[in-house]
Motif scaffolding. Structure first.
Motif, PDB file in Angstrom:
ATOM      1  N   ALA A 143       0.829  -1.201   0.000  1.00  0.00           N
ATOM      2  CA  ALA A 143       0.000   0.000   0.000  1.00  0.00           C
ATOM      3  C   ALA A 143       0.866   1.256   0.000  1.00  0.00           C
ATOM      4  O   ALA A 143       0.584   2.230  -0.726  1.00  0.00           O
ATOM      5  CB  ALA A 143      -0.923   0.006   1.220  1.00  0.00           C
ATOM      6  N   ARG A 144       1.950   1.235   0.803  1.00  0.00           N
ATOM      7  CA  ARG A 144       2.856   2.383   0.831  1.00  0.00           C
ATOM      8  C   ARG A 144       3.555   2.555  -0.515  1.00  0.00           C
ATOM      9  O   ARG A 144       3.743   3.687  -0.990  1.00  0.00           O
ATOM     10  CB  ARG A 144       3.883   2.210   1.954  1.00  0.00           C
ATOM     11  CG  ARG A 144       3.337   2.480   3.345  1.00  0.00           C
ATOM     12  CD  ARG A 144       4.464   2.643   4.363  1.00  0.00           C
ATOM     13  NE  ARG A 144       5.192   1.403   4.556  1.00  0.00           N
ATOM     14  CZ  ARG A 144       4.881   0.506   5.489  1.00  0.00           C
ATOM     15  NH1 ARG A 144       3.851   0.704   6.277  1.00  0.00           N
ATOM     16  NH2 ARG A 144       5.601  -0.594   5.624  1.00  0.00           N
ATOM     17  N   ALA A 145       3.939   1.436  -1.137  1.00  0.00           N
ATOM     18  CA  ALA A 145       4.609   1.506  -2.444  1.00  0.00           C
ATOM     19  C   ALA A 145       3.668   2.080  -3.496  1.00  0.00           C
ATOM     20  O   ALA A 145       4.068   2.917  -4.311  1.00  0.00           O
ATOM     21  CB  ALA A 145       5.091   0.116  -2.856  1.00  0.00           C
ATOM     22  N   ALA A 146       2.398   1.638  -3.474  1.00  0.00           N
ATOM     23  CA  ALA A 146       1.414   2.147  -4.437  1.00  0.00           C
ATOM     24  C   ALA A 146       1.155   3.633  -4.206  1.00  0.00           C
ATOM     25  O   ALA A 146       1.044   4.421  -5.159  1.00  0.00           O
ATOM     26  CB  ALA A 146       0.114   1.360  -4.303  1.00  0.00           C
ATOM     27  N   GLU A 147       1.098   4.021  -2.927  1.00  0.00           N
ATOM     28  CA  GLU A 147       0.882   5.433  -2.595  1.00  0.00           C
ATOM     29  C   GLU A 147       2.074   6.283  -3.048  1.00  0.00           C
ATOM     30  O   GLU A 147       1.898   7.379  -3.595  1.00  0.00           O
ATOM     31  CB  GLU A 147       0.679   5.579  -1.092  1.00  0.00           C
ATOM     32  CG  GLU A 147       0.349   6.991  -0.647  1.00  0.00           C
ATOM     33  CD  GLU A 147       0.117   7.083   0.846  1.00  0.00           C
ATOM     34  OE1 GLU A 147       0.029   8.226   1.353  1.00  0.00           O
ATOM     35  OE2 GLU A 147       0.029   6.038   1.506  1.00  0.00           O
ATOM     36  N   ALA A 148       3.274   5.765  -2.827  1.00  0.00           N
ATOM     37  CA  ALA A 148       4.482   6.496  -3.249  1.00  0.00           C
ATOM     38  C   ALA A 148       4.539   6.626  -4.762  1.00  0.00           C
ATOM     39  O   ALA A 148       4.921   7.682  -5.295  1.00  0.00           O
ATOM     40  CB  ALA A 148       5.726   5.772  -2.741  1.00  0.00           C
ATOM     41  N   ALA A 152       4.504  10.017  -6.844  1.00  0.00           N
ATOM     42  CA  ALA A 152       5.572  10.332  -7.798  1.00  0.00           C
ATOM     43  C   ALA A 152       4.987  10.673  -9.159  1.00  0.00           C
ATOM     44  O   ALA A 152       5.447  11.620  -9.837  1.00  0.00           O
ATOM     45  CB  ALA A 152       6.525   9.143  -7.913  1.00  0.00           C
ATOM     46  N   ASN A 153       3.967   9.930  -9.593  1.00  0.00           N
ATOM     47  CA  ASN A 153       3.327  10.197 -10.884  1.00  0.00           C
ATOM     48  C   ASN A 153       2.648  11.558 -10.882  1.00  0.00           C
ATOM     49  O   ASN A 153       2.689  12.279 -11.885  1.00  0.00           O
ATOM     50  CB  ASN A 153       2.296   9.109 -11.201  1.00  0.00           C
ATOM     51  CG  ASN A 153       2.952   7.780 -11.524  1.00  0.00           C
ATOM     52  OD1 ASN A 153       4.114   7.741 -11.945  1.00  0.00           O
ATOM     53  ND2 ASN A 153       2.227   6.684 -11.348  1.00  0.00           N
ATOM     54  N   GLU A 154       2.016  11.885  -9.749  1.00  0.00           N
ATOM     55  CA  GLU A 154       1.352  13.183  -9.650  1.00  0.00           C
ATOM     56  C   GLU A 154       2.372  14.320  -9.709  1.00  0.00           C
ATOM     57  O   GLU A 154       2.159  15.336 -10.379  1.00  0.00           O
ATOM     58  CB  GLU A 154       0.562  13.244  -8.345  1.00  0.00           C
ATOM     59  CG  GLU A 154      -0.185  14.555  -8.121  1.00  0.00           C
ATOM     60  CD  GLU A 154      -1.233  14.824  -9.177  1.00  0.00           C
ATOM     61  OE1 GLU A 154      -1.536  16.016  -9.401  1.00  0.00           O
ATOM     62  OE2 GLU A 154      -1.724  13.855  -9.791  1.00  0.00           O
TER      63      GLU A 154
END
Length: 212
Positions: A143-148, A152-154
């Motif tokens: 979940a943290r990796a997906a959030e990061a 980053a994409n944003e």
């Protein structure tokens, strides 16, 4: 309502299969872990109570052995004093106490089996809880990796948009500066253009007449 209804449900549970069906896997896993921890506390409490009872029973057994030994000594004393009647009574009492000791020993064996089973269940549940904790850690890391990655994409999107905005601003500024730096046309320039156009028209007329 809990996830599990019995201890065996917890031990035999396929954590991954349960999580695959859950709308919120992390919430489901935390609920499962809470039930495991509550059950573990109950198992340890019951096991501790049984161990305490076994200690008391072991003490009682030692007292019973001492009592049997005492009746044996009394029987021997009575024989030494020529009191076979008393010796016979002492041996009868000894036999009764031996029967009691036998019963106590059976109880001790039962307690030992129950305690061993309780310890085995505690170990099974602790292993299951460890698995659940590792699974929770894995879910949280994902979940943290997906959030990061989303963050980053944003940021990349914002930086790209900002970069293009900056380029547009630079181009607009260059065009404005070029417009400002372009020399203005004087009246003489305008007449020169007019005169050049007049000469071209005269040459064109002369060319036409020459072709007639």
């Amino acid at each position: 309502m809990g996830v599990f209804s019995r201890f065996k449900d917890i031990v035999n549970a396929n954590i991954n299969a349960l999580l695959d069906k859950a709308e919120d896997p992390e919430k489901m896993l935390k609920l499962m872990m809470q039930e495991m921890e509550d059950t573990l506390i109950e198992l340890k409490s019951n096991c501790a109570a049984r161990m305490a009872s076994r200690i008391r029973l072991e003490r009682r057994i030692e007292e019973q052995k001492a009592l049997i030994s005492r009746w044996q000594s009394r029987a021997e004393l009575a024989v030494d004093k020529g009191r076979d009647d008393l010796a016979r009574d002492a041996l009868i009492e000894k036999k009764k106490e031996l029967a009691t000791l036998s019963s106590l020993m059976k109880d001790l064996d039962s307690y030992s089996e129950i305690i061993d089973q309780s310890k085995a269940e505690i170990n099974q549940l602790e292993d299951k809880l460890s698995q659940a904790k590792l699974k929770l850690k894995s879910l949280q890391e994902k979940a943290r990796a997906a959030e990061a990655e989303a963050l980053a994409n944003e940021r990349l999107k914002r930086n790209t948009e900002s970069h293009f905005d900056d380029l547009e601003s630079i181009i607009d500024r260059i065009n404005a500066e070029n417009e400002l730096n372009r020399p203005s046309r004087t009246t003489a320039d305008k007449f020169r253009d007019l005169e050049e156009q007049e000469e071209i028209e005269k040459e064109l007329e002369a060319l036409k007449k020459g072709r007639e």
